[in-house]
Write an enzyme that holds these catalytic residues in place. Structure first.
Site, mmCIF file in Angstrom:
data_model
loop_
_atom_site.group_PDB
_atom_site.id
_atom_site.type_symbol
_atom_site.label_atom_id
_atom_site.label_comp_id
_atom_site.label_asym_id
_atom_site.label_seq_id
_atom_site.Cartn_x
_atom_site.Cartn_y
_atom_site.Cartn_z
ATOM 1 N N THR A 69 0.767 -0.653 -0.074
ATOM 2 C CA THR A 69 -0.246 -0.282 -0.355
ATOM 3 C C THR A 69 1.086 1.162 -0.753
ATOM 4 O OG1 THR A 69 -1.605 -1.309 1.700
ATOM 5 C CG2 THR A 69 -1.791 1.151 1.472
ATOM 6 N N CYS A 111 32.035 2.239 13.991
ATOM 7 C CA CYS A 111 32.863 0.719 14.828
ATOM 8 C C CYS A 111 32.649 -0.393 15.450
ATOM 9 C CB CYS A 111 32.453 1.645 16.390
ATOM 10 S SG CYS A 111 32.811 2.644 16.785
#
Ligand SMILES: *Cc1c(COP(=O)(O)O)cnc(C)c1O
Length: 389
Positions: free
Chosen positions: A243, A328
């Site tokens: 949708t 990281c």
């Protein structure tokens, strides 16, 4: 404590107030809330009309046929649909694709996935200015090459690829060209026909539209058939089911329409900000620009800070909302793969930062940012000089 100065527009932009207003009008009972695929009542027709107006607004910025626009959830999904959709519909294991080593992860990870399925992929290395040359692309093409995927503007360094030249080469060689234009839409003039682009990925949230919506341009003449990656219901001419989020589409459309009218004014504004920023930064010394100084957009600038520790640098600049580009991992901080591909030494890549400006950035913000950088870098360099390293 006041918020830091926002200089991370390349990560995302705030939504323009007029865009937010248009979106708000598509949510409640009093608004245009319906399912655009509802064919049996007026609510649905109105929602469909709004979505189709938005589709035209998105198409207009790319000088594309609105019927060539497929709504997605963002540029990540558009890249997935373009790459996997072409591989599945038009290629077979053993087929070859060309991309670059400094594409967005949404492109690189798709190609890694395809490699796992037996497709061949060439990752072109940029030169030390972040450029991919036409000659490199040409040399990489093989008889079994199906598509080239290259970004228009790099999100970390702002360097521009010559898409029109690539388009001509690919068309001549009968190879498809897919362009990730998430960072160039609203910054550079785009014409998918003149540039001879077959597929182009864009999103709303890099140009003052909402997050969570994007689009893939899929060439229509001659028609290009790609395989859907999300099935169910056959929306978007079978290429992308689900949708349509009326408010998201309307927001992206409004943002693209605004970008079209603001293209020049925004560009002048970014130029002005960049000139002021660079003048201030150069006066500090020991700071260099990563990537080409000429072939770049003015709203993204990536700087390498010599003789300072990257982690400490972020700390002394916490008054600025900027991006380090490093990631990281469990054990350590890894420098940006883009900067490493440019040949920057590990340490210098770790002490590099991306500053990106936007429509709401003021010259005062730039002056403040320069002052913060001067003070912060001076402090770190003073420390390291006293401690001898
Ligand atoms: C932001 C960005 C993407 C991802 O877009 P989303 O809409 O956040 O999924 C892809 N490519 C580039 C170059 C980007 O800057």
């Amino acid at each position: 404590m006041s918020l830091p100065i926002y200089l991370d527009y390349a990560a995302t932009t705030p939504v323009d107030p007029t865009v937010a207003e248009a979106m708000t009008g598509c949510l409640t009972m009093a608004g245009n809330f319906a399912n655009p695929a509802s064919r049996s009542h007026r609510y649905g027709w109105l929602a469909e009309e709004a979505v189709e107006t938005a589709r035209r607004q998105v198409a207009d910025l790319l000088h594309a046929d609105p019927r060539a626009i497929v709504w997605t959830s963002g540029a990540t999904e558009a890249n997935n649909l373009a790459i996997k959709g072409v591989a599945e519909a038009l290629a077979a294991p053993g087929s070859h694709f060309v991309t670059s080593a400094i594409e967005h992860k949404a492109v690189l990870d798709c190609y890694q996935y395809l490699e796992g399925k037996g497709f061949q992929v060439t990752y072109l290395p940029p030169n030390n200015l972040g450029e991919i040359s036409l000659e490199q692309v040409e040399a990489a093409l093989r008889p079994e090459t199906v598509m080239v995927s290259l970004m228009h503007v790099n999100n970390e360094i702002g360097v521009i690829n010559d898409i029109a030249a690539l388009g001509q080469l690919c068309r001549e060689r009968g190879v498809l060209l897919h362009v990730d234009a998430a960072q160039s839409a609203g910054k550079l003039a785009i014409d998918v026909n003149a540039m001879q682009v077959d597929l182009m990925s864009v999103c709303g949230h890099k140009i003052y539209g909402p997050k969570g919506v994007g689009a893939l341009y899929v060439r229509r003449t001659p028609p290009l058939t790609i395989a859907a990656q999300i099935h169910g219901g056959g929306h978007e001419r079978g290429m992308r089911s689900g949708t349509l989020p009326t408010h998201q589409c309307v927001g992206m459309g409004a943002a693209f329409a605004l970008a079209a009218t603001q293209l020049e004014a925004d560009g002048d504004h970014y130029q002005q900000l960049l000139a002021r920023f660079l003048a201030g930064i150069q006066a500090i010394g020991g700071i260099t620009v990563n990537g080409d100084s000429d072939r770049r957009v003015a709203n993204i600038i990536n700087l390498a800070f010599a003789d300072v520790d990257g982690e400490k640098l972020m700390l002394v600049l916490r008054e600025l909302a900027i991006s380090s580009g490093s990631a990281c991992t469990s054990a350590s901080i890894e420098p940006s793969y883009v900067l490493r591909a440019l040949g920057l030494p590990h340490e210098l890549a770790l002490s590099s930062l991306r500053f990106s400006f936007g429509r709401y950035t003021q010259l005062d913000d730039i002056d403040r940012a320069v002052a913060v950088v001067r003070e912060g870098v001076g402090k770190l360099r003073g420390l390291s000089a006293r401690t001898g390293g």
